[in-house]
Design an enzyme around this catalytic site. Structure first.
Site, short mmCIF file in Angstrom:
data_model
loop_
_atom_site.label_atom_id
_atom_site.label_comp_id
_atom_site.label_asym_id
_atom_site.label_seq_id
_atom_site.Cartn_x
_atom_site.Cartn_y
_atom_site.Cartn_z
N ASN A 9 -4.50 -18.13 -48.08
CA ASN A 9 -4.94 -17.99 -46.68
C ASN A 9 -6.22 -17.16 -46.70
O ASN A 9 -6.17 -15.94 -46.85
CB ASN A 9 -3.83 -17.29 -45.89
CG ASN A 9 -4.26 -16.98 -44.46
OD1 ASN A 9 -5.31 -17.45 -44.00
ND2 ASN A 9 -3.46 -16.20 -43.77
N LYS A 11 -8.24 -16.58 -44.35
CA LYS A 11 -8.52 -15.89 -43.08
C LYS A 11 -10.00 -16.11 -42.69
O LYS A 11 -10.50 -17.21 -42.89
CB LYS A 11 -8.14 -14.42 -43.19
CG LYS A 11 -6.69 -14.28 -43.71
CD LYS A 11 -6.12 -12.90 -43.59
CE LYS A 11 -4.71 -12.91 -44.17
NZ LYS A 11 -4.01 -11.64 -44.00
N HIS A 95 1.19 -17.28 -37.88
CA HIS A 95 0.85 -16.11 -38.72
C HIS A 95 0.91 -14.85 -37.86
O HIS A 95 0.57 -14.87 -36.68
CB HIS A 95 -0.55 -16.29 -39.31
CG HIS A 95 -0.86 -15.26 -40.36
ND1 HIS A 95 -1.27 -14.00 -40.03
CD2 HIS A 95 -0.77 -15.30 -41.70
CE1 HIS A 95 -1.43 -13.30 -41.15
NE2 HIS A 95 -1.14 -14.08 -42.18
N GLU A 97 -0.95 -12.38 -37.66
CA GLU A 97 -2.22 -12.00 -37.01
C GLU A 97 -2.43 -12.81 -35.73
O GLU A 97 -2.96 -12.29 -34.74
CB GLU A 97 -3.38 -12.19 -38.00
CG GLU A 97 -3.38 -11.08 -39.05
CD GLU A 97 -4.01 -11.46 -40.38
OE1 GLU A 97 -4.74 -12.45 -40.47
OE2 GLU A 97 -3.73 -10.74 -41.37
N GLU A 167 6.87 -13.33 -44.15
CA GLU A 167 5.74 -12.40 -44.29
C GLU A 167 6.01 -11.13 -43.48
O GLU A 167 5.74 -11.10 -42.27
CB GLU A 167 4.45 -13.05 -43.79
CG GLU A 167 3.99 -14.23 -44.62
CD GLU A 167 2.47 -14.31 -44.64
OE1 GLU A 167 1.92 -14.38 -45.74
OE2 GLU A 167 1.84 -14.27 -43.57
N GLY A 173 -1.91 -7.31 -46.10
CA GLY A 173 -3.21 -6.64 -46.18
C GLY A 173 -3.11 -5.15 -46.42
O GLY A 173 -4.10 -4.43 -46.29
N SER A 213 0.51 -9.00 -49.58
CA SER A 213 0.01 -8.25 -50.74
C SER A 213 0.50 -8.79 -52.08
O SER A 213 0.73 -8.04 -53.03
CB SER A 213 0.35 -6.75 -50.61
OG SER A 213 -0.30 -6.21 -49.45
#
Ligand code: PGA
Length: 253
Positions: A9, A11, A95, A97, A167, A173, A213
């Site tokens: 991904n 991003k 996701h 985010e 996730e 991150g 991560s």
């Protein structure tokens, strides 16, 4: 036998389309020879076409990072499934985010999952708890609830083709990956929910990824977990060599 699935991904990286095409070529060189795993890169939408072109003839597949569920219309800034089907095989949906920064709800994500399946795209459906939810003892409930909502109205035949990504928000991150034990425990919870919703045969077939991560250093221990079938990789997918090392860990697990 579930075939391992490793997706990068990217991003909102890299900053230019030319760099995205170059990263795609580097990734194809690095992971093209790793048989035994589905390999996917998910660039920003503006770079999808250049990346698809760079990957022509390579076994590496292309995924999008988001889409809208409507077929067309007045949805400024959005993309329909039919705009992706010629370029991609997969699409990341829900996701954290998107949920946290852009207010996406379970119902919205569910509409996208159904539209993606109807268009023949493989949804990579992301679910995971925040640190507050985990500390309050609610991690398992969050994953079960988001899966039930995200897969609502999906038939069993389609559900087995959905790729689920567990996730945990606190691991994304942050450099603080879940322990292999937590990754296993939560992947098993996700698989158990698929069994409850669609039956045990579907649960045996569906692929459950871990994301948050993932690095060359922790990939092997996560890949060794029986219910973890692959990874959704953010930061480490921006270095072709790191992505290859992670892919290799899952392919040989
Ligand atoms: P990360 O991102 O690997 O950089 O933690 C994972 C993701 O957001 O899918």
């Amino acid at each position: 036998m579930r075939i391992p699935f490793v997706a990068g991904n990217w991003k909102m990286n890299p900053p230019t389309i030319a760099e995205a095409a170059a990263l795609a070529s580097d990734t194809a060189s690095a992971v093209g020879g790793i048989a035994g795993a589905t390999r996917v890169v998910c660039p920003p939408s503006a770079a999808l076409q250049a990346v698809a072109r760079a990957l022509e003839g390579s076994p590496v597949e292309v995924g999008a990072q988001n889409m809208h569920h409507e077929a067309k219309g007045a949805f400024t800034g959005e993309l329909a499934a039919s705009m992706l089907t010629g370029l991609c095989s997969c699409v990341i949906l829900g996701h954290s985010e998107r949920r946290q920064l852009f207010g996406e709800t379970d119902d919205f994500v569910n509409a996208k999952v159904r539209a993606a399946l109807a268009a023949g795209l493989t949804p990579i459906l992301c679910v995971g708890e925040t640190l507050d939810e985990r500390d309050a003892g609610g991690a398992e409930e969050v994953v079960r609830r988001r899966l039930a909502a995200g897969l609502d109205g999906v038939g069993t035949g389609d559900a087995v083709g959905v790729v689920i990504a567990y996730e945990p928000v606190w691991a994304i991150g942050t450099g603080r990956a879940a322990t292999p034990e937590i990754a296993q425990e939560m992947a098993a919870v996700a698989r158990g929910q698929v069994a409850a919703l669609f039956g045990s045969a579907a649960a045996d077939e569906v692929r459950v990824l871990y994301g948050g991560s993932v690095s060359p250093g922790n990939a092997a221990s996560i890949a060794a977990q029986p219910d973890v079938d692959g990874a959704l990789v953010g930061g480490a997918s921006l270095a072709a060599g790191d992505f290859a090392a992670i892919t290799q860990a899952f392919a040989s697990a």
